[in-house]
Design a protein around this motif. Structure first.
Motif, short mmCIF file in Angstrom:
data_model
loop_
_atom_site.label_atom_id
_atom_site.label_comp_id
_atom_site.label_asym_id
_atom_site.label_seq_id
_atom_site.Cartn_x
_atom_site.Cartn_y
_atom_site.Cartn_z
N UNK A 139 0.84 -1.19 0.00
CA UNK A 139 0.00 0.00 0.00
C UNK A 139 0.88 1.25 0.00
N UNK A 140 0.55 2.19 -0.85
CA UNK A 140 1.31 3.43 -0.95
C UNK A 140 0.49 4.40 -1.81
N UNK A 141 1.03 5.59 -2.01
CA UNK A 141 0.36 6.57 -2.87
C UNK A 141 0.88 6.38 -4.29
N UNK A 142 -0.03 5.99 -5.19
CA UNK A 142 0.34 5.70 -6.57
C UNK A 142 -0.47 6.55 -7.54
N UNK A 143 0.12 6.73 -8.72
CA UNK A 143 -0.57 7.32 -9.86
C UNK A 143 -0.14 6.55 -11.10
N UNK A 166 4.38 7.84 -5.64
CA UNK A 166 4.60 9.23 -5.26
C UNK A 166 5.47 9.29 -4.01
N UNK A 167 6.19 10.39 -3.87
CA UNK A 167 7.00 10.67 -2.68
C UNK A 167 8.20 9.74 -2.54
N UNK A 177 9.24 10.13 -13.06
CA UNK A 177 8.48 11.17 -13.74
C UNK A 177 8.87 12.48 -13.09
N UNK A 178 9.27 13.44 -13.89
CA UNK A 178 9.73 14.73 -13.37
C UNK A 178 8.95 15.87 -14.00
N UNK A 179 8.82 16.91 -13.22
CA UNK A 179 8.18 18.14 -13.71
C UNK A 179 9.28 19.12 -14.09
N UNK A 180 9.29 19.54 -15.34
CA UNK A 180 10.31 20.44 -15.84
C UNK A 180 9.94 21.89 -15.52
N UNK A 218 12.34 18.08 -8.65
CA UNK A 218 11.40 18.04 -9.76
C UNK A 218 10.70 16.69 -9.88
N UNK A 219 11.05 15.73 -9.02
CA UNK A 219 10.57 14.36 -9.16
C UNK A 219 9.16 14.22 -8.60
#
Length: 230
Positions: A139-143, A166-167, A177-180, A218-219
């Motif tokens: 169990x964890x936070x997933x997308x 996530x996290x 997955x990174x946010x540029x 950014x991750x």
């Protein structure tokens, strides 16, 4: 040591690489130190003129060999699983859907591609489909996200679904997955983390590495599974 010309070294390195791959299922001996040791050992028999001429080809060969190695490692670490999805119990933005999906052992699936266009905010995207988590995942936070483009081929293809934890704290060689800075989102391999800079690399050699600041991070999350439709 016997003398080898440039072509012989390339052929010999390829042959040794194929033999190592076939005899080393656990990839124990397939690492960067081994590849560079082998290349340097072979080049030690060349004279100065030959080494100078060989340098550019050797660097390119090492890059290709390392990319092939990273592809094998990623494919071994992320075996393809069957995608099982269903309608979401709650239609909401990602920010609100993640906790609800987690309670039902699911992850939200976004129609927004990983390489989202500039200005799109991932957390504001509506979610109406859920991915059912495999039983072996904790169990964890997933997308879950659909891949866009071919920069991560052959490991990840267009429209393939990847599961993001996530996290998670990324490590070198993790797919993330990174946010540029322009707010677009990409999936890449963490090639290096030096000082305040992180290098994000593609498997497809046609794409150059991206260098981003490590702080603020950014991750968005780390890729822990990939799925294919039945």
């Amino acid at each position: 040591m016997a003398m080898f010309d440039d072509g012989a070294i390339d052929v010999l390195m390829s042959a040794v690489g194929r033999e190592t791959e076939s005899a080393d299922e656990n990839l124990i001996y397939q690492d960067e130190r081994f590849l560079f040791w082998l290349a340097n050992d072979l080049r030690s028999g060349l004279d100065h003129e030959q080494r100078s001429r060989d340098q550019r080809e050797a660097i390119e060969f090492a890059r290709r060999a390392l990319t092939r190695l990273k592809v094998r490692l990623a494919e071994k670490r992320l075996p393809r699983r069957q995608l099982k999805e269903r309608a979401a119990s709650l239609r909401a933005t990602l920010e609100h859907a993640v906790p609800a999906a987690s309670r039902e052992r699911c992850a939200t699936i976004l129609d927004l591609a990983v390489a989202a266009g500039a200005g799109r905010e991932l957390w504001d995207e509506p979610c109406d489909r859920w991915l059912e988590l495999p039983e072996d995942l904790p169990s964890a936070r997933y997308v879950a996200l659909r891949v866009a483009g071919d920069s991560m081929a052959p490991v990840l293809g267009p429209r393939e679904v990847i599961l993001i934890q996530l996290d998670a704290v990324p490590r070198v060689d993790d797919l993330i997955v990174a946010r540029l800075p322009d707010q677009s989102h990409v999936v890449k391999r963490v090639a290096s983390m030096r000082g305040s800079t992180m290098e994000l690399a593609s498997f497809n050699p046609e794409y150059e590495s991206i260098f981003v600041a490590r702080e603020p991070s950014p991750v968005v999350g780390t890729v822990i599974a990939r799925f294919t439709r039945e």
